[in-house]
Design an enzyme around this catalytic site. Sequence first.
Site, mmCIF file in Angstrom:
data_model
loop_
_atom_site.group_PDB
_atom_site.id
_atom_site.type_symbol
_atom_site.label_atom_id
_atom_site.label_comp_id
_atom_site.label_asym_id
_atom_site.label_seq_id
_atom_site.Cartn_x
_atom_site.Cartn_y
_atom_site.Cartn_z
ATOM 1 N N ASP A 103 0.846 -1.199 0.000
ATOM 2 C CA ASP A 103 0.000 0.000 0.000
ATOM 3 C C ASP A 103 0.880 1.247 0.000
ATOM 4 O O ASP A 103 1.732 1.423 0.884
ATOM 5 C CB ASP A 103 -0.889 0.034 1.247
ATOM 6 C CG ASP A 103 -1.970 -1.035 1.221
ATOM 7 O OD1 ASP A 103 -2.172 -1.645 0.153
ATOM 8 O OD2 ASP A 103 -2.611 -1.243 2.263
ATOM 9 N N GLY B 205 -3.252 -5.467 0.781
ATOM 10 C CA GLY B 205 -3.948 -6.513 0.042
ATOM 11 C C GLY B 205 -5.034 -7.065 0.932
ATOM 12 O O GLY B 205 -4.785 -7.390 2.103
ATOM 13 N N LYS B 206 -6.247 -7.156 0.412
ATOM 14 C CA LYS B 206 -7.360 -7.598 1.255
ATOM 15 C C LYS B 206 -7.099 -8.988 1.833
ATOM 16 O O LYS B 206 -7.387 -9.251 2.994
ATOM 17 C CB LYS B 206 -8.665 -7.582 0.456
ATOM 18 C CG LYS B 206 -9.085 -6.183 -0.008
ATOM 19 C CD LYS B 206 -10.480 -6.176 -0.614
ATOM 20 C CE LYS B 206 -11.539 -6.340 0.444
ATOM 21 N NZ LYS B 206 -11.566 -5.252 1.411
ATOM 22 N N GLY C 295 -21.467 -0.467 13.187
ATOM 23 C CA GLY C 295 -21.288 -1.871 13.543
ATOM 24 C C GLY C 295 -21.579 -2.812 12.392
ATOM 25 O O GLY C 295 -21.102 -2.599 11.282
ATOM 26 N N ASP D 84 -8.114 6.755 10.352
ATOM 27 C CA ASP D 84 -7.942 6.166 9.026
ATOM 28 C C ASP D 84 -8.752 4.873 8.983
ATOM 29 O O ASP D 84 -8.514 3.959 9.773
ATOM 30 C CB ASP D 84 -6.457 5.891 8.778
ATOM 31 C CG ASP D 84 -6.169 5.295 7.403
ATOM 32 O OD1 ASP D 84 -7.113 5.129 6.604
ATOM 33 O OD2 ASP D 84 -4.995 4.990 7.131
ATOM 34 N N THR E 225 -8.833 2.765 6.447
ATOM 35 C CA THR E 225 -8.258 1.795 5.514
ATOM 36 C C THR E 225 -8.119 0.421 6.167
ATOM 37 O O THR E 225 -7.522 0.288 7.230
ATOM 38 C CB THR E 225 -6.866 2.257 5.043
ATOM 39 O OG1 THR E 225 -6.970 3.557 4.472
ATOM 40 C CG2 THR E 225 -6.305 1.295 4.004
ATOM 41 N N GLY F 258 -12.606 -3.052 7.246
ATOM 42 C CA GLY F 258 -13.458 -4.179 6.872
ATOM 43 C C GLY F 258 -12.694 -5.484 6.849
ATOM 44 O O GLY F 258 -13.199 -6.534 7.283
ATOM 45 N N ASP F 259 -11.456 -5.455 6.348
ATOM 46 C CA ASP F 259 -10.622 -6.658 6.340
ATOM 47 C C ASP F 259 -10.311 -7.112 7.760
ATOM 48 O O ASP F 259 -10.261 -8.312 8.044
ATOM 49 C CB ASP F 259 -9.309 -6.378 5.605
ATOM 50 C CG ASP F 259 -9.514 -6.045 4.144
ATOM 51 O OD1 ASP F 259 -10.501 -6.521 3.560
ATOM 52 O OD2 ASP F 259 -8.688 -5.307 3.586
#
Length: 301
Positions: free
Chosen positions: A15, A41-42, A222, A242, A244, A247-248
């Site tokens: 990233d 990378g997810k 949530g 941040d 970023t 979610g991962d």
Amino acid sequence: MNKNRVLVVGSTNIDLVTTMSRVPSGGETIIGKEFQQHFGGKGANQAVMAARCGVPVSMISGVGSDNFGLDMLKNLSENKIDTNSIFRFPGTSGIAHIWVEESGENRITIIPGANFKLEPEAVVEEMKSLKDIGYVVAQCEVPLEVVRAAFSEAKKSGITTIFNPAPFLPLPSDLLDNTDWLIVNESEFAQLHPESLEPINDEVIKSLPRNGNTIITLGAAGAVLVQDEIKRVTAPKRNPVDTTGAGDCLIGAFASGLSMGFAPEKALMLGVVCASESVMRAGAQTSYPTLDEARELIQTL
């Protein structure tokens, strides 16, 4: 044999992160505030968070022959992730350009590189070599044919599948049929919904055509767990630095929760609290709770 290993079939990226007051308009040049380089990378993000919860994790991915590839392999190993099934390909590794505004909002462009050189047959052979897989996690940053093959093999072997369709692509029906846990954000939910509706209420959530379990992530609000009934898991209040990779972070922690034998709602609670902690620090993996921090969070559930 205790089949609790989490296998992530997904991307590894570097990233390249630029922070700025706002993104430039077309044709405009502005001066940014800071530049940072992070591992991302997810797939790698999800694998790292799962490993930091203390469960065994392996990864199937592709890295290039450049220095980025070597660096990413070292980083995954340092995070206690088994890298023996990661392929080395000639050429460049995956890169993500990330713009982060003062508000914490981010915009991301991905150059897949070696991630898109994975082939279904080779991935399935690697899966067969791992005898203790309990869960397979995948996203859309590797070829969909690879994910389809991995999930098909997983279902034959009684392995639980977790799919995060991001970045969103049109999805083949057999892939969704082989998905035990579908994890989407509000935008991805709308792209899957036949009327393009966002999950604004329970009625809309119930109207998504879906046979398996679903989780809808709602950022600061949530997440929603959809099984026979709908349950909401609220997030602690935070002022994000941040977002970023948040979610991962949730997905990796959720997968590890299932691997530890948690009920789905408790596993999702772990995902939400880990993601809530991550938004208070910059970057993706650099923002995730450490192994010790994750253990403390688990004790609060």
